[in-house]
Design a protein around this motif. Structure first.
Motif, mmCIF file in Angstrom:
data_model
loop_
_atom_site.group_PDB
_atom_site.id
_atom_site.type_symbol
_atom_site.label_atom_id
_atom_site.label_comp_id
_atom_site.label_asym_id
_atom_site.label_seq_id
_atom_site.Cartn_x
_atom_site.Cartn_y
_atom_site.Cartn_z
ATOM 1 N N TRP A 67 11.039 -12.101 7.281
ATOM 2 C CA TRP A 67 11.420 -10.735 6.948
ATOM 3 C C TRP A 67 12.914 -10.625 6.683
ATOM 4 C CZ3 TRP A 67 7.934 -6.861 6.202
ATOM 5 C CH2 TRP A 67 6.615 -7.126 6.606
ATOM 6 N N GLU A 68 13.685 -11.528 7.288
ATOM 7 C CA GLU A 68 15.130 -11.554 7.063
ATOM 8 C C GLU A 68 15.508 -12.522 5.949
ATOM 9 O OE1 GLU A 68 17.395 -9.804 8.693
ATOM 10 O OE2 GLU A 68 16.291 -8.985 10.389
ATOM 11 N N ALA A 69 14.525 -13.252 5.424
ATOM 12 C CA ALA A 69 14.816 -14.281 4.418
ATOM 13 C C ALA A 69 14.555 -13.802 2.996
ATOM 14 C CB ALA A 69 13.974 -15.525 4.703
ATOM 15 N N TRP A 70 13.396 -13.178 2.767
ATOM 16 C CA TRP A 70 12.995 -12.816 1.404
ATOM 17 C C TRP A 70 13.621 -11.496 0.969
ATOM 18 C CZ3 TRP A 70 10.849 -16.568 -1.262
ATOM 19 C CH2 TRP A 70 10.098 -17.547 -0.602
ATOM 20 N N GLN A 71 14.126 -11.483 -0.290
ATOM 21 C CA GLN A 71 14.732 -10.296 -0.878
ATOM 22 C C GLN A 71 13.964 -9.881 -2.131
ATOM 23 O OE1 GLN A 71 18.668 -12.497 -1.092
ATOM 24 N NE2 GLN A 71 19.410 -10.391 -0.881
ATOM 25 N N VAL A 72 13.960 -8.567 -2.393
ATOM 26 C CA VAL A 72 13.429 -8.087 -3.667
ATOM 27 C C VAL A 72 14.562 -8.106 -4.685
ATOM 28 C CG1 VAL A 72 11.594 -6.723 -2.606
ATOM 29 C CG2 VAL A 72 13.841 -5.685 -2.971
ATOM 30 N N GLY A 124 0.799 -1.215 0.000
ATOM 31 C CA GLY A 124 0.000 0.000 0.000
ATOM 32 C C GLY A 124 0.833 1.266 0.000
ATOM 33 N N SER A 125 2.047 1.191 0.547
ATOM 34 C CA SER A 125 2.911 2.368 0.600
ATOM 35 C C SER A 125 3.745 2.543 -0.657
ATOM 36 C CB SER A 125 3.852 2.258 1.799
ATOM 37 O OG SER A 125 4.775 1.192 1.608
ATOM 38 N N GLY A 126 3.698 1.568 -1.567
ATOM 39 C CA GLY A 126 4.487 1.647 -2.789
ATOM 40 C C GLY A 126 5.884 1.085 -2.671
ATOM 41 N N LEU A 127 6.248 0.571 -1.502
ATOM 42 C CA LEU A 127 7.576 -0.026 -1.342
ATOM 43 C C LEU A 127 7.661 -1.394 -2.001
ATOM 44 C CD1 LEU A 127 8.295 1.035 2.337
ATOM 45 C CD2 LEU A 127 9.541 1.776 0.300
ATOM 46 N N LEU A 128 6.522 -2.038 -2.207
ATOM 47 C CA LEU A 128 6.436 -3.267 -2.991
ATOM 48 C C LEU A 128 5.383 -3.067 -4.068
ATOM 49 C CD1 LEU A 128 6.511 -6.237 -0.414
ATOM 50 C CD2 LEU A 128 8.278 -5.656 -2.074
ATOM 51 N N GLN A 129 5.513 -3.807 -5.145
ATOM 52 C CA GLN A 129 4.563 -3.739 -6.240
ATOM 53 C C GLN A 129 3.887 -5.094 -6.430
ATOM 54 O OE1 GLN A 129 3.962 -0.766 -7.673
ATOM 55 N NE2 GLN A 129 5.567 0.087 -6.327
ATOM 56 N N GLU A 130 2.673 -5.064 -6.942
ATOM 57 C CA GLU A 130 1.970 -6.312 -7.245
ATOM 58 C C GLU A 130 2.772 -7.135 -8.247
ATOM 59 O OE1 GLU A 130 -2.250 -7.738 -9.258
ATOM 60 O OE2 GLU A 130 -2.013 -5.663 -8.547
ATOM 61 N N GLU A 131 2.900 -8.417 -7.947
ATOM 62 C CA GLU A 131 3.656 -9.392 -8.759
ATOM 63 C C GLU A 131 5.167 -9.171 -8.715
ATOM 64 O OE1 GLU A 131 2.423 -12.135 -9.882
ATOM 65 O OE2 GLU A 131 0.419 -11.524 -9.242
ATOM 66 N N GLU A 132 5.649 -8.337 -7.784
ATOM 67 C CA GLU A 132 7.093 -8.177 -7.636
ATOM 68 C C GLU A 132 7.700 -9.499 -7.189
ATOM 69 O OE1 GLU A 132 10.348 -5.113 -5.640
ATOM 70 O OE2 GLU A 132 8.195 -4.675 -5.594
ATOM 71 N N ARG A 133 8.853 -9.820 -7.762
ATOM 72 C CA ARG A 133 9.491 -11.104 -7.491
ATOM 73 C C ARG A 133 10.290 -11.044 -6.185
ATOM 74 N NH1 ARG A 133 6.781 -14.518 -9.870
ATOM 75 N NH2 ARG A 133 8.479 -16.020 -9.476
ATOM 76 N N LEU A 134 10.242 -12.146 -5.444
ATOM 77 C CA LEU A 134 11.009 -12.298 -4.209
ATOM 78 C C LEU A 134 11.880 -13.529 -4.311
ATOM 79 C CD1 LEU A 134 8.161 -11.680 -1.572
ATOM 80 C CD2 LEU A 134 9.800 -9.999 -2.433
ATOM 81 N N ARG A 135 13.038 -13.496 -3.644
ATOM 82 C CA ARG A 135 13.941 -14.647 -3.610
ATOM 83 C C ARG A 135 14.364 -14.912 -2.178
ATOM 84 N NH1 ARG A 135 19.060 -14.496 -6.906
ATOM 85 N NH2 ARG A 135 18.900 -16.753 -6.675
#
Length: 471
Positions: free
Chosen positions: A89-94, A31-42
């Protein structure tokens, strides 16, 4: 910071929403724009040479490559790996390499900038830190923990950050604020005494990485047992909340003499003494009874012949489950968060703790009874129900009234004047509201801590006033 379309009031509301004891979610980042819909995580695990892929959904959940979706990053990480426990929160990266925890910190920093440092928290004492100041304090603690210098403080000092002197309904807020900074206390602040020292340490990024969950597949049932950021923990009275539980231990080694053991027991007025071969190695205990029996059977006996079994439990064990052991053995030894023997709890310690709680119930019971007598003696039941229960669904007699009902009656200017007390109504009602909150914490078992003397005095003084004016 605010954008051109955000009013100052909206910014304040958003800041309070994020800093007021609520766990930040992936949906907040979206909601704040720091992530986007369908943004990939690793989720990369270099030690075992594997990585996992995921994506952010439109509702702020994490969708794994097999299509499963989870609101919690930690559950998503656990299911992706198949075993172990992780701080998601410490595992997933953008894609730019930043972790979710860094994005969360950025969101909280924005909220702190928008927050009014002078604005009091809703229903929080003025002695508490402002949300902005508390955020800064927690951020510093996180940096110290990452540098290997965790902040140490007493539970009372920690509670003061939230402006309280006892644990209870505030526990969820504290746990949420700590979790938002990837912090936990060691030992757990709500399972030790108020005077115990805890450290603010970084939540483990990866635990039991290669240990299967009891050989079971990761199912909904397995997930239910994971302590997660989505819910609160129910905390009852634990062994560790008793002051003696982690207060240190006087012990002897298995090679000690009778004279050494007897001298220590006399000097400390002990009935028993633990026998330790090291901080973690409990061999048992000796008591006056076991020493007498060993020497009676063999006048030349060594102390090792007087050692009998001793029971031990972890500090976070529910106290009620230990009561049968205490009834049988009179004491139990306590292991701390490092599994070292750190204290002892006796039947007398438990009796004192429950005795304090019983005393609080008696004081509150007197207050309730006297308020009810005052209202029943001064007003009619219809006058009361018109204010407290207009539909006549709940109150059929004065005995059905709650403390909130007493308050609603007495804060009515007309009824207060009818009472005829030469006292200030607003001051009286303010004190009654304070005591109502204290009473609810005790009666609903929201806190395992003894009431502070100041709270006890408030109830005692109100009872004294009611005795004087209510007769």
């Amino acid at each position: 910071m605010t954008d051109s379309t955000t009013s100052p009031a909206e910014a304040q509301s958003r800041a309070r929403f994020l800093l007021d004891g609520r766990r930040v979610t992936i949906a907040d980042l979206l909601g704040s724009g720091l992530l986007q819909e369908e943004e990939r995580l690793r989720f990369v695990r270099p030690r075992v040479g594997e990585s996992h892929e995921a994506a952010v959904t439109s509702r702020g959940w994490i969708r794994l490559s097999d299509g499963e979706e989870f609101r919690s990053p930690s559950k998503a990480a656990m299911v992706a790996v198949g075993n172990g426990t992780f701080d998601g929160w410490e595992a997933w990266q953008v894609e730019d390499g930043r972790y979710l925890t860094q994005l969360r910190q950025e969101l909280l920093d924005r909220a702190a900038e928008e927050a009014d440092p002078t604005a009091p928290e809703k229903e929080q004492p003025q002695t508490s830190l402002s949300p902005r100041d508390r955020h800064a304090r927690l951020k510093e603690a996180r940096e110290s923990a990452e540098a290997g210098r965790p902040l140490s403080l007493s539970v009372l000092e920690l509670l003061a950050w939230w402006g309280v002197t006892g644990r209870g309904v505030v526990n969820d807020q504290i746990q949420a604020d700590l979790a938002n900074h990837s912090l936990i206390t060691s030992p757990e602040f709500d399972k030790v005494s108020l005077t115990a020292t805890v450290q603010l340490v970084k939540a483990a990024e990866e635990q039991a990485e290669d240990m299967p969950l009891a050989g079971l597949p990761v199912t909904a049932a397995a997930l239910a047992g994971v302590s997660e950021e989505l819910g609160s923990r129910e905390t009852g009275l634990t062994v560790g909340t008793l002051p003696s539980a982690l207060a240190g231990i006087v012990s002897v080694k298995p090679t000690a003499t009778f004279e050494e053991a007897i001298t220590l027991m006399v000097l400390h007025d002990f009935s028993q003494l633990p026998v330790l071969a090291g901080p973690h190695n409990l061999r048992g205990s000796v008591s006056w009874k076991s020493i007498a029996r060993a020497r009676h059977a063999d006048p030349g006996a060594h102390l090792s012949q007087a050692i009998v079994d001793a029971r031990d439990v972890r500090y976070d064990h529910d106290l009620i489950d230990v009561l049968p052991t205490l009834a049988e053995n009179d004491f139990v030894l306590i292991r701390d968060q490092h599994n070292a023997i750190a204290g002892i709890v006796t039947a007398a310690d438990v009796a004192q703790a429950y005795g304090q709680l019983a005393g609080h119930f008696l004081l509150i019971g007197e207050m309730d009874r006297r308020l009810r007598q005052v209202i029943a003696g001064a007003f009619t039941l219809p006058e009361v129900t018109s204010l407290c229960d207009p539909a006549c669904e709940r109150i059929s007699s004065f005995g059905d009234m709650t403390v909130g009902d007493y308050q609603r009656v007495l804060e009515n200017p007309g009824l207060w004047e009818q009472l005829g007390w030469p006292l200030d109504r607003k001051v009286f009602i303010a004190r009654l509201e304070e005591i109502r909150r204290i009473r609810n914490n005790v009666m609903h078992f929201n806190s395992s801590d003894p009431l502070p003397k100041s709270d006890v005095d408030k109830i005692r003084h109100l009872n004294k006033l009611l005795r004087e004016y209510g007769e």
